[in-house]
Scaffold this active site. Structure first.
Site, PDB file in Angstrom:
ATOM      1  N   ASP A   7       0.975  -1.150  -0.113  1.00  0.00           N
ATOM      2  CA  ASP A   7       0.021   0.026  -0.106  1.00  0.00           C
ATOM      3  C   ASP A   7       0.848   1.155  -0.021  1.00  0.00           C
ATOM      4  O   ASP A   7       2.000   1.040   0.284  1.00  0.00           O
ATOM      5  CB  ASP A   7      -0.817  -0.100   1.181  1.00  0.00           C
ATOM      6  CG  ASP A   7      -1.719   1.162   1.559  1.00  0.00           C
ATOM      7  OD1 ASP A   7      -2.288   1.663   0.507  1.00  0.00           O
ATOM      8  OD2 ASP A   7      -1.675   1.732   2.703  1.00  0.00           O
ATOM      9  N   THR A  41      -2.858   0.641  -4.254  1.00  0.00           N
ATOM     10  CA  THR A  41      -3.276   1.867  -3.691  1.00  0.00           C
ATOM     11  C   THR A  41      -4.722   2.214  -3.942  1.00  0.00           C
ATOM     12  O   THR A  41      -5.187   1.840  -5.105  1.00  0.00           O
ATOM     13  CB  THR A  41      -2.313   2.948  -3.818  1.00  0.00           C
ATOM     14  OG1 THR A  41      -2.748   4.215  -3.209  1.00  0.00           O
ATOM     15  CG2 THR A  41      -1.943   3.170  -5.563  1.00  0.00           C
ATOM     16  N   ASP A 235      -2.247  -0.601   5.900  1.00  0.00           N
ATOM     17  CA  ASP A 235      -2.538  -0.107   7.129  1.00  0.00           C
ATOM     18  C   ASP A 235      -4.024   0.314   7.348  1.00  0.00           C
ATOM     19  O   ASP A 235      -4.391   0.618   8.442  1.00  0.00           O
ATOM     20  CB  ASP A 235      -1.605   1.344   7.230  1.00  0.00           C
ATOM     21  CG  ASP A 235      -2.367   2.534   6.470  1.00  0.00           C
ATOM     22  OD1 ASP A 235      -2.545   2.120   5.147  1.00  0.00           O
ATOM     23  OD2 ASP A 235      -2.743   3.623   6.805  1.00  0.00           O
ATOM     24  N   SER A 236      -4.891   0.458   6.194  1.00  0.00           N
ATOM     25  CA  SER A 236      -6.165   0.859   6.304  1.00  0.00           C
ATOM     26  C   SER A 236      -7.171  -0.245   5.835  1.00  0.00           C
ATOM     27  O   SER A 236      -6.973  -1.276   5.146  1.00  0.00           O
ATOM     28  CB  SER A 236      -6.433   2.023   5.327  1.00  0.00           C
ATOM     29  OG  SER A 236      -5.639   3.256   5.893  1.00  0.00           O
TER      30      SER A 236
END
Length: 284
Positions: A7, A41, A235-236
């Site tokens: 990412d 991404t 991370d998300s």
């Protein structure tokens, strides 16, 4: 490891929106050892190329949360645009609800001319309701959102629809949680859409067959790599689909709790070269 998906925001990029030398070097070492690397991404592919331009890195790019896959030379390999009728309903609703939004197409990020004004009104409203509110973090979030390249401003969402270009991703951004919750409630049951979030102040919409996980699986199959020998770092919440698909996974120390719980291990933060740490872990 045969393939590593990374990412960008909050993962490869640190809090200064740059890629550390440690992370760059680790990716190059992985490539030299024969490991394929892909940036996965929510950003548009052309924006990713701009970020990578000065790093010397050249990789596959899964963009728009999996709606596009581009080869290292920039050629579009695969895409899944939002259905036209769904795009009409999304944009009409966001316009009616006075949302700032971004529409990712082939060569531009289309956004309303009054978008910054809408967000400034929200910030003023927050400060009026709570004079002690520290808006520094809100402004930082805004600066990060506007740091992308390829923006093209339009007078109306109808201009976007009239252009007839494919719409891969629609990002809605607001500082008001009530508005975000209303948007989430409106679109979460749409049968043809994938709904994810990549940051605290947004939600994003793609075609139901578009996700980082599906794109990663498709790319692994195309390259002849085993998904069991594929790794993902994020991370998300929009990273959860690829973390679920990959045989190996790492969450950033600065990541959301759900991502940490879904991953095999937690690497260091994005300000402490967490990507490099994870890559070296897998290579050794």
């Amino acid at each position: 490891m045969e393939l590593i998906a990374i990412d960008l925001d909050g993962t490869l990029l640190n809090s200064q929106n740059t890629i550390s030398k440690e992370n760059i070097d680790a990716i190059k070492i992985a490539q030299q050892k024969g490991t394929e690397v892909v940036i996965a991404t929510g950003r548009a592919e052309f924006d990713v190329r701009n970020v990578l331009e000065k790093t010397g890195l050249n990789t596959w790019v899964i963009g728009a949360n999996g709606a596009t896959i581009h080869e290292p030379n920039g050629t579009l390999f695969h895409s899944v645009p939002i259905e036209e009728q769904d795009a009409v309903e999304i944009l009409k609703w966001l316009d009616k609800e006075h949302f700032y939004y971004e529409v990712f197409s082939d060569s531009a990020i289309l956004t309303p001319q009054n978008g910054r004004e809408l967000l400034q009104i929200e910030m003023d409203r927050i400060q009026s309701a709570n004079p002690n509110e520290d808006v520094k973090k809100l402004r930082e979030a805004l600066e990060k959102q506007f740091s992308q390249t390829g923006f093209y401003h339009v007078e109306s969402y109808q201009d976007i629809l009239d252009a007839g270009s494919p719409i891969y991703n629609v990002l809605a951004f607001s500082f008001e949680q009530e508005k975000l919750d209303k948007g989430w409630g409106t679109f979460e049951d749409y049968p043809n859409l994938t709904l994810v979030s990549s940051a605290l102040h947004n939600f994003e919409l793609e075609h139901k067959h578009a996700s980082k996980g599906l794109a990663l699986e498709k790319l692994a199959n195309h390259l002849g790599h085993s998904i069991e020998r594929t790794a993902a770092i994020g991370d998300s919440p929009n990273d959860l689909s690829m973390i679920a698909k990959a045989g190996h996974s790492a969450a950033m120390a600065n990541g959301r709790t759900a991502v940490k719980e879904a991953s095999n291990f937690v690497t260091k933060s994005n300000d402490d070269h967490g990507v490099a740490h994870a890559i070296h872990h897998w290579l050794t």
